[in-house]
Design a protein around this motif. Structure first.
Motif, PDB file in Angstrom:
ATOM      1  N   PRO A 180     -15.830  -7.121  27.893  1.00 20.20           N
ATOM      2  CA  PRO A 180     -15.398  -8.480  28.238  1.00 20.20           C
ATOM      3  C   PRO A 180     -14.164  -8.969  27.501  1.00 20.20           C
ATOM      4  N   LEU A 181     -13.987  -8.574  26.258  1.00 18.90           N
ATOM      5  CA  LEU A 181     -12.859  -9.085  25.492  1.00 18.90           C
ATOM      6  C   LEU A 181     -11.526  -8.513  25.965  1.00 18.90           C
ATOM      7  N   TYR A 182     -11.560  -7.393  26.689  1.00 17.23           N
ATOM      8  CA  TYR A 182     -10.335  -6.687  27.062  1.00 17.23           C
ATOM      9  C   TYR A 182     -10.173  -6.531  28.571  1.00 17.23           C
ATOM     10  N   ALA A 183     -11.088  -7.081  29.362  1.00 18.95           N
ATOM     11  CA  ALA A 183     -11.108  -6.829  30.802  1.00 18.95           C
ATOM     12  C   ALA A 183     -10.124  -7.724  31.551  1.00 18.95           C
ATOM     13  N   ALA A 184      -9.383  -7.127  32.471  1.00 20.96           N
ATOM     14  CA  ALA A 184      -8.400  -7.840  33.276  1.00 20.96           C
ATOM     15  C   ALA A 184      -9.086  -8.753  34.294  1.00 20.96           C
ATOM     16  N   PRO A 185      -8.381  -9.789  34.789  1.00 22.27           N
ATOM     17  CA  PRO A 185      -8.981 -10.694  35.768  1.00 22.27           C
ATOM     18  C   PRO A 185      -9.572  -9.984  36.984  1.00 22.27           C
ATOM     19  N   GLU A 186      -8.892  -8.943  37.481  1.00 23.30           N
ATOM     20  CA  GLU A 186      -9.410  -8.252  38.666  1.00 23.30           C
ATOM     21  C   GLU A 186     -10.716  -7.523  38.378  1.00 23.30           C
ATOM     22  N   ARG A 187     -10.963  -7.150  37.122  1.00 30.04           N
ATOM     23  CA  ARG A 187     -12.247  -6.542  36.769  1.00 30.04           C
ATOM     24  C   ARG A 187     -13.354  -7.588  36.842  1.00 30.04           C
ATOM     25  N   TYR A 202     -19.658 -16.014  30.368  1.00 30.45           N
ATOM     26  CA  TYR A 202     -19.142 -16.867  31.432  1.00 30.45           C
ATOM     27  C   TYR A 202     -17.875 -17.604  30.990  1.00 30.45           C
ATOM     28  N   LYS A 203     -17.820 -18.008  29.715  1.00 27.56           N
ATOM     29  CA  LYS A 203     -16.599 -18.617  29.199  1.00 27.56           C
ATOM     30  C   LYS A 203     -15.471 -17.582  29.161  1.00 27.56           C
ATOM     31  N   LEU A 204     -15.807 -16.342  28.785  1.00 29.03           N
ATOM     32  CA  LEU A 204     -14.796 -15.294  28.767  1.00 29.03           C
ATOM     33  C   LEU A 204     -14.217 -15.075  30.156  1.00 29.03           C
ATOM     34  N   ARG A 205     -15.074 -15.073  31.151  1.00 28.56           N
ATOM     35  CA  ARG A 205     -14.588 -14.891  32.519  1.00 28.56           C
ATOM     36  C   ARG A 205     -13.595 -15.994  32.892  1.00 28.56           C
ATOM     37  N   GLU A 206     -13.952 -17.239  32.595  1.00 26.47           N
ATOM     38  CA  GLU A 206     -13.071 -18.349  32.913  1.00 26.47           C
ATOM     39  C   GLU A 206     -11.740 -18.228  32.174  1.00 26.47           C
ATOM     40  N   GLN A 207     -11.808 -17.805  30.908  1.00 28.01           N
ATOM     41  CA  GLN A 207     -10.585 -17.689  30.118  1.00 28.01           C
ATOM     42  C   GLN A 207      -9.676 -16.583  30.637  1.00 28.01           C
ATOM     43  N   HIS A 208     -10.253 -15.421  30.936  1.00 30.14           N
ATOM     44  CA  HIS A 208      -9.429 -14.325  31.460  1.00 30.14           C
ATOM     45  C   HIS A 208      -8.849 -14.670  32.823  1.00 30.14           C
ATOM     46  N   LEU A 209      -9.566 -15.436  33.619  1.00 28.87           N
ATOM     47  CA  LEU A 209      -9.080 -15.785  34.948  1.00 28.87           C
ATOM     48  C   LEU A 209      -8.045 -16.911  34.921  1.00 28.87           C
ATOM     49  N   HIS A 210      -8.192 -17.865  33.983  1.00 25.71           N
ATOM     50  CA  HIS A 210      -7.413 -19.101  34.099  1.00 25.71           C
ATOM     51  C   HIS A 210      -6.636 -19.512  32.854  1.00 25.71           C
ATOM     52  N   ALA A 211      -7.113 -19.163  31.682  1.00 28.93           N
ATOM     53  CA  ALA A 211      -6.544 -19.746  30.457  1.00 28.93           C
ATOM     54  C   ALA A 211      -5.287 -19.013  30.006  1.00 28.93           C
ATOM     55  N   ALA A 212      -4.425 -19.750  29.318  1.00 26.27           N
ATOM     56  CA  ALA A 212      -3.258 -19.143  28.678  1.00 26.27           C
ATOM     57  C   ALA A 212      -3.644 -18.726  27.261  1.00 26.27           C
ATOM     58  N   PRO A 213      -3.195 -17.545  26.815  1.00 22.41           N
ATOM     59  CA  PRO A 213      -3.486 -17.164  25.428  1.00 22.41           C
ATOM     60  C   PRO A 213      -2.763 -18.097  24.462  1.00 22.41           C
ATOM     61  N   PRO A 214      -3.342 -18.392  23.311  1.00 19.11           N
ATOM     62  CA  PRO A 214      -2.637 -19.212  22.324  1.00 19.11           C
ATOM     63  C   PRO A 214      -1.290 -18.591  21.958  1.00 19.11           C
ATOM     64  N   ARG A 219      -1.556 -18.683  36.563  1.00 19.17           N
ATOM     65  CA  ARG A 219      -2.861 -19.244  36.180  1.00 19.17           C
ATOM     66  C   ARG A 219      -3.294 -20.320  37.183  1.00 19.17           C
ATOM     67  N   THR A 220      -2.333 -21.124  37.622  1.00 20.04           N
ATOM     68  CA  THR A 220      -2.647 -22.140  38.620  1.00 20.04           C
ATOM     69  C   THR A 220      -3.125 -21.505  39.921  1.00 20.04           C
ATOM     70  N   GLU A 221      -2.453 -20.435  40.332  1.00 19.73           N
ATOM     71  CA  GLU A 221      -2.853 -19.724  41.550  1.00 19.73           C
ATOM     72  C   GLU A 221      -4.235 -19.108  41.391  1.00 19.73           C
ATOM     73  N   SER A 222      -4.491 -18.525  40.215  1.00 20.18           N
ATOM     74  CA  SER A 222      -5.802 -17.905  39.973  1.00 20.18           C
ATOM     75  C   SER A 222      -6.900 -18.957  39.990  1.00 20.18           C
ATOM     76  N   ALA A 223      -6.629 -20.118  39.395  1.00 19.56           N
ATOM     77  CA  ALA A 223      -7.630 -21.182  39.382  1.00 19.56           C
ATOM     78  C   ALA A 223      -7.930 -21.668  40.797  1.00 19.56           C
ATOM     79  N   ALA A 224      -6.874 -21.796  41.625  1.00 19.54           N
ATOM     80  CA  ALA A 224      -7.081 -22.227  43.010  1.00 19.54           C
ATOM     81  C   ALA A 224      -7.907 -21.204  43.772  1.00 19.54           C
ATOM     82  N   ARG A 225      -7.643 -19.936  43.520  1.00 21.14           N
ATOM     83  CA  ARG A 225      -8.405 -18.893  44.197  1.00 21.14           C
ATOM     84  C   ARG A 225      -9.869 -18.926  43.774  1.00 21.14           C
ATOM     85  N   THR A 226     -10.099 -19.098  42.484  1.00 24.12           N
ATOM     86  CA  THR A 226     -11.471 -19.153  41.994  1.00 24.12           C
ATOM     87  C   THR A 226     -12.196 -20.375  42.543  1.00 24.12           C
ATOM     88  N   GLU A 227     -11.492 -21.510  42.648  1.00 29.54           N
ATOM     89  CA  GLU A 227     -12.098 -22.716  43.210  1.00 29.54           C
ATOM     90  C   GLU A 227     -12.476 -22.493  44.668  1.00 29.54           C
TER      91      GLU A 227
END
Length: 494
Positions: A161-168, A203-215, A280-288
């Motif tokens: 989970p810590l290293y998995a790409a959004p498509e995974r 579940y938080k990791l999934r949301e972060q990999h799909l939508h969040a920007a890294p610090p 990230r905006t596009e990914s969030a729209a797709r997930t929604e």
């Protein structure tokens, strides 16, 4: 215990590791030390998944022997000095820039040779080993085997989970860009001492990999930060190729730019960050959209259950009722002078309210149920209620709610012949739900329907159908018919 394999007999020593897809032992053949991985013969995975031919690929830990036992496939590999995980944990803090680039170049060389041939799918520090003076990739077969042996309902957990790409996380096909994303996570971790996304749960990791920007990576050269940001793009097609990563790392290793080139690197980093935000905006729209589709499917299943029980109850109480199908789920039942109509489910758009203030809750789908009178007395044609699948009471908790609407007293409208009446989610219903004054009002409280026991709903509509059939269904004597106050969430409520 001895392992008699294709090339030699290996004496098994200490268990040194293991996980969901096998155990790892120290083994020895005379003076030759190695490690053996025993992978269970799980259903659905062929032996060939484990034995990937990588003789022409740089920086890969080779398989020097293999075979099988009664219940396991066996891979034997040389014993490496250490894993990148072990090395990272032995350091007090982040690695230096030069050391990080050297490690990343070794991995990028391997990924360049692999491009278009094999996708690793599970690149992480544990699978990067220091062997023969280079940082090398290991466990190609294990990652492919894990993919093939994981049941569909647990497939999303057959990843790191810590290293998995959004498509995974989306359970989509892994491509070379998938490994580039994992390389970006490792690069971020080596340079900052932290991971870009930490959860804390799956579940938080999934949301972060799909939508969040890294610090932001403070103190990191713009050229390196730009490359890492590009590797971490949410869209696979926006990530650089392995060959491009290797070429850019080689250039970054040579010299630090100054003057105009340094300024240009900073400008490029700003643009990459802007592109990342767009992705990230596009990914969030797709997930929604995916979320709404899944909820719509759930609403259709629940409505089918309610509709089926209502139909059965009418059929058993009044076998003479004539039914007409009206598409999936929908139907009409006629008895005497009255027809009960339950319309099919419709998916609600994400923003149906137009330019009016939207309600605090979210509507996924909608339909209506009504009584229509064949020979209306005194102009009264019957009543109609809205059925909305929404989270009207508790944020994020969706179910079917029944409600209805009315015209503000002292106003006249062509709708008076149907009273109360249904409204689809839109500007008119938004006015009724709104906190201020408008021509539309709620006439019936938002009433939750239980698909497991819709008896109150069934009894209510059976009574109105009976009244309509005997021409005794009249306009409600007062409106709203029941006090709707407090039956739906307002702004600021959860």
């Amino acid at each position: 215990m001895d392992l008699k394999l294709n090339g030699a007999t290996w004496k098994v020593g200490t268990l040194i590791g293991g996980g969901g897809f096998g155990k790892v032992y120290d083994v020895k053949n005379g003076t030759q030390l190695a490690v053996a991985k025993l992978i269970p013969k799980s259903p659905g995975a062929a032996r060939e998944l484990l034995f990937v031919q990588l003789a022409d690929v740089r920086n890969v830990v080779p398989v020097i022997d293999g075979g099988e036992t009664a219940d396991s496939w066996v891979l034997v590999m040389p014993k490496a000095d250490k894993s990148l995980r072990q090395y990272r944990e032995s350091m007090a803090g982040p690695l230096t820039e030069s050391e990080t680039i050297a490690i990343l170049k070794d991995i990028a060389e391997s990924l360049t040779d692999l491009a278009g041939k094999v996708v690793h799918r599970d690149i992480k520090p544990e699978n990067i080993l220091f062997f023969d003076g280079k940082w090398c990739l290991a466990d190609f077969g294990i990652s492919r085997y894990a993919e093939a042996t994981t049941a569909p309902d647990t497939h999303k957990f057959a990843l790191s989970p810590l290293y998995a790409a959004p498509e995974r996380w989306r359970e989509e096909r892994a491509e070379s860009a998938t490994d580039i994303y994992s390389l970006g996570v490792i690069a971020y971790e080596l340079l900052t001492g932290d991971l870009p996304f930490v959860g804390p749960d799956m579940y938080k990791l999934r949301e972060q990999h799909l939508h969040a920007a890294p610090p932001p990576m403070t103190g990191v050269r713009p050229g390196i930060a730009t490359l890492i940001d590009q590797c971490l793009h949410k869209a696979p097609g926006a990530r650089p190729s392995a060959a491009s990563v290797l070429s850019r790392l080689t250039q970054l290793e040579k010299a630090r730019p100054a003057g105009g080139l340094a300024a240009l690197q900073k400008a490029a980093h700003v643009e990459v960050q802007r592109q990342g935000e767009a992705a990230r905006t596009e990914s969030a729209a797709r997930t929604e959209a995916e979320r709404r589709t899944e909820l719509y499917k759930a609403s259709t299943r629940d409505l089918a259950g309610i509709a089926g029980q209502l139909r059965t109850a009418i059929s058993e109480a009044a076998p003479i009722a004539k039914f007409v199908e009206m598409g999936p789920i929908g139907w009409a039942a006629t008895i005497g002078a009255a027809t009960l109509i339950l319309r099919a489910n419709q998916q609600t758009s994400a923003a149906p309210w137009r330019d009016w203030e939207p309600p605090a809750f979210d509507v996924i789908s909608h339909t209506s149920v009504s009584i229509s009178l064949r020979s209306p007395q005194t102009g009264y044609e019957g009543r109609s209620h809205s059925l909305w699948y929404c989270d009207a009471k508790e944020e994020g908790r969706y179910q079917w709610y029944e409600t209805s609407f009315m015209i503000m007293p002292l106003m006249t409208s062509g709708r008076d012949s149907v009273d109360p009446f249904s409204l689809d989610p839109g500007i008119d219903s938004a006015k009724a739900i709104w906190g201020g004054m408008a021509e539309y009002q709620v006439a019936w409280p938002f009433t939750a329907l239980d698909p497991g026991d819709p008896s109150n709903f069934i009894d209510r509509w059976a009574e109105w159908l009976a009244a309509g059939a005997t021409e005794s269904l009249h306009r409600p004597s007062s409106m709203p018919e029941r006090n709707p106050a407090g039956s739906w969430r307002k702004k600021g409520q959860r």
